[in-house]
Design a protein around this motif. Structure first.
Motif, PDB file in Angstrom:
ATOM      1  N   GLU A 251     135.861 -44.169 104.591  1.00  0.00           N
ATOM      2  CA  GLU A 251     136.093 -42.830 105.781  1.00  0.00           C
ATOM      3  C   GLU A 251     135.794 -41.750 105.328  1.00  0.00           C
ATOM      4  OE1 GLU A 251     139.760 -42.923 107.578  1.00  0.00           O
ATOM      5  OE2 GLU A 251     140.028 -45.111 108.033  1.00  0.00           O
ATOM      6  N   ARG A 252     136.078 -41.400 103.796  1.00  0.00           N
ATOM      7  CA  ARG A 252     135.658 -40.237 103.394  1.00  0.00           C
ATOM      8  C   ARG A 252     134.163 -39.862 103.425  1.00  0.00           C
ATOM      9  NH1 ARG A 252     138.475 -40.034  97.886  1.00  0.00           N
ATOM     10  NH2 ARG A 252     138.698 -42.355  97.991  1.00  0.00           N
ATOM     11  N   ILE A 253     133.553 -41.052 102.838  1.00  0.00           N
ATOM     12  CA  ILE A 253     131.854 -40.964 102.878  1.00  0.00           C
ATOM     13  C   ILE A 253     131.436 -40.562 104.020  1.00  0.00           C
ATOM     14  CG2 ILE A 253     129.897 -42.274 102.278  1.00  0.00           C
ATOM     15  CD1 ILE A 253     131.587 -43.905 100.156  1.00  0.00           C
ATOM     16  N   VAL A 254     131.887 -41.507 105.032  1.00  0.00           N
ATOM     17  CA  VAL A 254     131.076 -41.237 106.414  1.00  0.00           C
ATOM     18  C   VAL A 254     131.451 -40.066 107.082  1.00  0.00           C
ATOM     19  CG1 VAL A 254     131.499 -42.362 108.992  1.00  0.00           C
ATOM     20  CG2 VAL A 254     131.191 -43.625 106.957  1.00  0.00           C
ATOM     21  N   ALA A 255     132.566 -39.456 106.931  1.00  0.00           N
ATOM     22  CA  ALA A 255     133.175 -38.193 107.428  1.00  0.00           C
ATOM     23  C   ALA A 255     132.468 -36.843 106.873  1.00  0.00           C
ATOM     24  CB  ALA A 255     134.482 -37.763 107.166  1.00  0.00           C
ATOM     25  N   THR A 256     131.413 -37.086 105.889  1.00  0.00           N
ATOM     26  CA  THR A 256     130.875 -35.829 105.333  1.00  0.00           C
ATOM     27  C   THR A 256     129.469 -35.610 105.875  1.00  0.00           C
ATOM     28  OG1 THR A 256     129.567 -37.360 103.756  1.00  0.00           O
ATOM     29  CG2 THR A 256     131.602 -36.594 102.847  1.00  0.00           C
ATOM     30  N   SER A 257     128.987 -36.687 106.872  1.00  0.00           N
ATOM     31  CA  SER A 257     127.617 -36.292 107.276  1.00  0.00           C
ATOM     32  C   SER A 257     127.530 -36.655 108.687  1.00  0.00           C
ATOM     33  CB  SER A 257     126.689 -37.163 106.528  1.00  0.00           C
ATOM     34  OG  SER A 257     126.765 -38.696 106.681  1.00  0.00           O
ATOM     35  N   LEU A 258     126.384 -36.415 109.291  1.00  0.00           N
ATOM     36  CA  LEU A 258     125.972 -36.665 110.769  1.00  0.00           C
ATOM     37  C   LEU A 258     125.355 -37.977 110.802  1.00  0.00           C
ATOM     38  CD1 LEU A 258     124.689 -33.364 112.445  1.00  0.00           C
ATOM     39  CD2 LEU A 258     126.916 -34.466 112.893  1.00  0.00           C
ATOM     40  N   ARG A 259     124.480 -38.247 109.782  1.00  0.00           N
ATOM     41  CA  ARG A 259     123.882 -39.602 109.610  1.00  0.00           C
ATOM     42  C   ARG A 259     123.611 -39.946 108.265  1.00  0.00           C
ATOM     43  NH1 ARG A 259     122.264 -44.239 110.598  1.00  0.00           N
ATOM     44  NH2 ARG A 259     119.792 -44.509 111.167  1.00  0.00           N
ATOM     45  N   GLY A 260     124.030 -41.570 108.030  1.00  0.00           N
ATOM     46  CA  GLY A 260     123.962 -41.999 106.967  1.00  0.00           C
ATOM     47  C   GLY A 260     122.983 -43.442 107.217  1.00  0.00           C
ATOM     48  N   ARG A 261     122.061 -43.608 106.107  1.00  0.00           N
ATOM     49  CA  ARG A 261     121.211 -44.936 106.308  1.00  0.00           C
ATOM     50  C   ARG A 261     120.726 -45.361 104.774  1.00  0.00           C
ATOM     51  NH1 ARG A 261     116.278 -41.800 109.236  1.00  0.00           N
ATOM     52  NH2 ARG A 261     116.438 -39.769 108.008  1.00  0.00           N
ATOM     53  N   GLY A 262     120.610 -46.675 104.999  1.00  0.00           N
ATOM     54  CA  GLY A 262     119.903 -47.265 103.813  1.00  0.00           C
ATOM     55  C   GLY A 262     120.578 -48.628 103.477  1.00  0.00           C
ATOM     56  N   ARG A 263     120.382 -48.817 102.204  1.00  0.00           N
ATOM     57  CA  ARG A 263     120.751 -50.140 101.461  1.00  0.00           C
ATOM     58  C   ARG A 263     121.544 -50.033 100.425  1.00  0.00           C
ATOM     59  NH1 ARG A 263     115.784 -48.896 101.011  1.00  0.00           N
ATOM     60  NH2 ARG A 263     114.552 -48.807  98.978  1.00  0.00           N
ATOM     61  N   PHE A 264     122.486 -50.937 100.257  1.00  0.00           N
ATOM     62  CA  PHE A 264     123.562 -50.871  99.101  1.00  0.00           C
ATOM     63  C   PHE A 264     123.600 -52.193  98.545  1.00  0.00           C
ATOM     64  CE2 PHE A 264     126.148 -51.127 102.578  1.00  0.00           C
ATOM     65  CZ  PHE A 264     127.254 -51.756 102.165  1.00  0.00           C
ATOM     66  N   TRP A 265     124.266 -52.153  97.152  1.00  0.00           N
ATOM     67  CA  TRP A 265     124.399 -53.317  96.344  1.00  0.00           C
ATOM     68  C   TRP A 265     125.659 -53.662  95.831  1.00  0.00           C
ATOM     69  CZ3 TRP A 265     122.477 -53.203  90.615  1.00  0.00           C
ATOM     70  CH2 TRP A 265     122.987 -54.416  89.902  1.00  0.00           C
ATOM     71  N   LEU A 266     126.419 -54.872  96.467  1.00  0.00           N
ATOM     72  CA  LEU A 266     128.010 -54.853  96.148  1.00  0.00           C
ATOM     73  C   LEU A 266     128.213 -55.892  94.808  1.00  0.00           C
ATOM     74  CD1 LEU A 266     129.560 -55.389  99.604  1.00  0.00           C
ATOM     75  CD2 LEU A 266     129.966 -53.669  98.178  1.00  0.00           C
ATOM     76  N   ALA A 267     128.986 -55.467  93.849  1.00  0.00           N
ATOM     77  CA  ALA A 267     129.187 -56.611  92.964  1.00  0.00           C
ATOM     78  C   ALA A 267     129.596 -57.682  93.165  1.00  0.00           C
ATOM     79  CB  ALA A 267     129.998 -55.794  92.054  1.00  0.00           C
ATOM     80  N   SER A 268     130.301 -57.973  94.508  1.00  0.00           N
ATOM     81  CA  SER A 268     130.988 -59.062  94.888  1.00  0.00           C
ATOM     82  C   SER A 268     129.640 -59.957  95.428  1.00  0.00           C
ATOM     83  CB  SER A 268     132.061 -58.775  95.952  1.00  0.00           C
ATOM     84  OG  SER A 268     131.576 -58.027  96.954  1.00  0.00           O
ATOM     85  N   GLN A 269     128.792 -59.414  96.199  1.00  0.00           N
ATOM     86  CA  GLN A 269     127.814 -60.221  96.752  1.00  0.00           C
ATOM     87  C   GLN A 269     126.446 -59.951  96.107  1.00  0.00           C
ATOM     88  OE1 GLN A 269     128.047 -60.086 101.198  1.00  0.00           O
ATOM     89  NE2 GLN A 269     130.143 -59.322 100.715  1.00  0.00           N
ATOM     90  N   PRO A 270     126.228 -60.123  94.947  1.00  0.00           N
ATOM     91  CA  PRO A 270     125.050 -59.503  94.150  1.00  0.00           C
ATOM     92  C   PRO A 270     123.702 -60.094  94.671  1.00  0.00           C
ATOM     93  CG  PRO A 270     126.175 -61.510  92.999  1.00  0.00           C
ATOM     94  CD  PRO A 270     126.959 -61.282  93.991  1.00  0.00           C
ATOM     95  N   ASP A 271     123.680 -61.377  95.577  1.00  0.00           N
ATOM     96  CA  ASP A 271     122.482 -61.600  95.947  1.00  0.00           C
ATOM     97  C   ASP A 271     122.080 -61.154  97.466  1.00  0.00           C
ATOM     98  OD1 ASP A 271     122.210 -62.913  93.701  1.00  0.00           O
ATOM     99  OD2 ASP A 271     122.633 -65.058  94.512  1.00  0.00           O
ATOM    100  N   THR A 272     122.986 -60.389  98.080  1.00  0.00           N
ATOM    101  CA  THR A 272     122.823 -60.019  99.380  1.00  0.00           C
ATOM    102  C   THR A 272     122.557 -58.513  99.682  1.00  0.00           C
ATOM    103  OG1 THR A 272     124.313 -61.680 100.328  1.00  0.00           O
ATOM    104  CG2 THR A 272     124.005 -59.828 101.742  1.00  0.00           C
ATOM    105  N   LEU A 273     121.333 -58.224 100.169  1.00  0.00           N
ATOM    106  CA  LEU A 273     121.125 -56.764 100.513  1.00  0.00           C
ATOM    107  C   LEU A 273     121.986 -56.381 101.603  1.00  0.00           C
ATOM    108  CD1 LEU A 273     117.710 -55.116 100.678  1.00  0.00           C
ATOM    109  CD2 LEU A 273     119.195 -55.058 102.614  1.00  0.00           C
ATOM    110  N   MET A 274     122.639 -55.336 101.549  1.00  0.00           N
ATOM    111  CA  MET A 274     123.740 -54.738 102.450  1.00  0.00           C
ATOM    112  C   MET A 274     123.143 -53.597 103.232  1.00  0.00           C
ATOM    113  SD  MET A 274     126.171 -56.995 102.279  1.00  0.00           S
ATOM    114  CE  MET A 274     127.323 -56.422 103.340  1.00  0.00           C
ATOM    115  N   VAL A 275     123.067 -53.600 104.549  1.00  0.00           N
ATOM    116  CA  VAL A 275     122.839 -52.519 105.212  1.00  0.00           C
ATOM    117  C   VAL A 275     123.702 -51.423 105.549  1.00  0.00           C
ATOM    118  CG1 VAL A 275     121.497 -51.669 107.281  1.00  0.00           C
ATOM    119  CG2 VAL A 275     120.459 -53.606 105.938  1.00  0.00           C
TER     120      VAL A 275
END
Length: 369
Positions: A251-275
């Motif tokens: 919630e704090r991350i999203v509230a900082t901007s009008l627009r967010g986009r990209g990909r991220f890497w979760l330690a719990s799902q090391p093989d899955t690219l998250m959007v």
């Protein structure tokens, strides 16, 4: 016959730009599908000539929905009009709630049709307020289906990021809107008049190139220094995110901007690219498929050459293409605090390699939104 697809949430500004284009190009015509009564099964096709004459008729559809309108009426209308040969240009004046991608791809898929340009028109005085609006399209009678729960901010963002031309009339807040539009879509030319679109009518719009530019699985975002109060910061790291800390900070991350986009890497799902796809307070997270670094070598041959080449730009000898690559655009953003918050969500050296049993993102690995 050339075709110009003109989109935009702001009907008055879009109509002005379409009128300017019709006046500037002889033998031109505009077609607009009025969907304000689509909930009652009624869509009307309005055709306007450059001379100012217009005609309107109700469209009979198998199903009253936006995609059916494009498939069953717009494309056949364009084919018939092109075959007659009376017009040099047809302007597709798109309905407010439509995103340009599906319409552009439907037109470009027909070899008989020449999609010259895709442009979005923005009312500079409404741009920032609509990007920060919590309204759904239905709140403004712009929805295109009974279950259309898209927000105004979500649709406007997609209208701005997709085309290769943006029209921002030089009125109130023009400089601020121009800075915001440029940072959301650095690849687009920014014009101040619909008549200026004539310079983009002799090329052919490439939907595949637009898709490659926007796909978050490989898009490369960049920082933009503050201009007119607008800034963009891109966060790139080669350590995974702790799923629990990220969930707590969303919630704090999203509230900082009008627009967010990209990909991220979760330690719990090391093989899955998250959007990551955020529009003001709305956050959409989904699986983007596997990281290429997680695939066996034999499977790499099944991946497109463009996907492989883009992954090489991110390649690390230890983790492959796995990384954090998130871009945030906003007005008056505290970028230092945002970057510090994101960094606090990364796994520490002592946490690296541990098993995360309580993963709030586990559902995404199962293909659920």
């Amino acid at each position: 016959m050339r075709i110009a697809l003109v989109t935009g949430l702001h009907a008055q500004a879009r109509t002005e730009a379409v009128n300017e284009l019709l006046e500037a190009v002889p033998r031109s015509i505009a077609v607009h599908h009025d969907m304000k009564d689509i909930g009652d099964g009624v869509v009307r096709r309005v055709v306007r000539e450059s001379s100012g004459t217009s005609r309107s008729e109700q469209v009979d559809l198998d199903h009253a929905c936006a995609s059916c309108t494009v498939r069953e009426d717009l494309v056949p209308f364009l084919l018939r009009t092109a075959a007659v040969g009376r017009h040099d240009l047809c302007v597709v004046d798109s309905w407010e709630g439509l995103e340009p991608r599906s319409t552009a791809e439907s037109i470009a898929a027909r070899p008989e049709l020449f999609l010259a340009t895709v442009a979005t028109v923005v009312d500079t005085g409404l741009f920032t307020s609509d990007l920060s609006s919590p309204d759904e399209l239905g709140d403004r009678a712009m929805d295109i289906a009974q279950d259309d729960v898209r927000t105004v901010a979500e649709v406007l963002t997609r209208q701005v990021e997709y085309p290769h031309v943006l029209v921002l009339p030089a009125r109130a807040h023009h400089a601020h809107a121009r800075a915001l539009a440029h940072q959301l879509n650095p690849a687009a030319a920014v014009l101040t008049s619909g008549a200026d679109l004539t310079g983009f009518l002799d090329q052919r719009f490439d939907p595949e190139a637009a898709h490659r530019r926007l796909n978050p699985a490989w898009a490369q975002y960049m920082d933009h220094e503050e201009s007119q109060g607008v800034s963009t910061v891109t966060w790139t790291r080669t350590r995974p995110l702790h799923p629990g800390r990220l969930s707590d900070a969303l919630e704090r991350i999203v509230a900082t901007s009008l627009r967010g986009r990209g990909r991220f890497w979760l330690a719990s799902q090391p093989d899955t690219l998250m959007v990551w796809d955020s529009h003001q307070d709305l956050l959409l997270v989904e699986s983007g498929g596997p990281w290429l670094g997680a695939l066996p070598e034999a499977a790499m041959e099944l991946v497109s050459a463009h996907r492989r080449s883009r992954a090489l730009l991110d390649w690390d000898p230890t983790v492959g293409d796995r990384r954090q690559h998130l871009s945030f655009t906003g007005v008056g953003m505290d970028t230092a605090s945002l970057l510090s918050l994101l960094d606090s969500c990364l796994v520490t050296e002592t946490e690296a390699g541990q098993e995360f049993r309580n993963d709030p993102f586990a559902e995404f690995s199962e293909g659920r939104p």
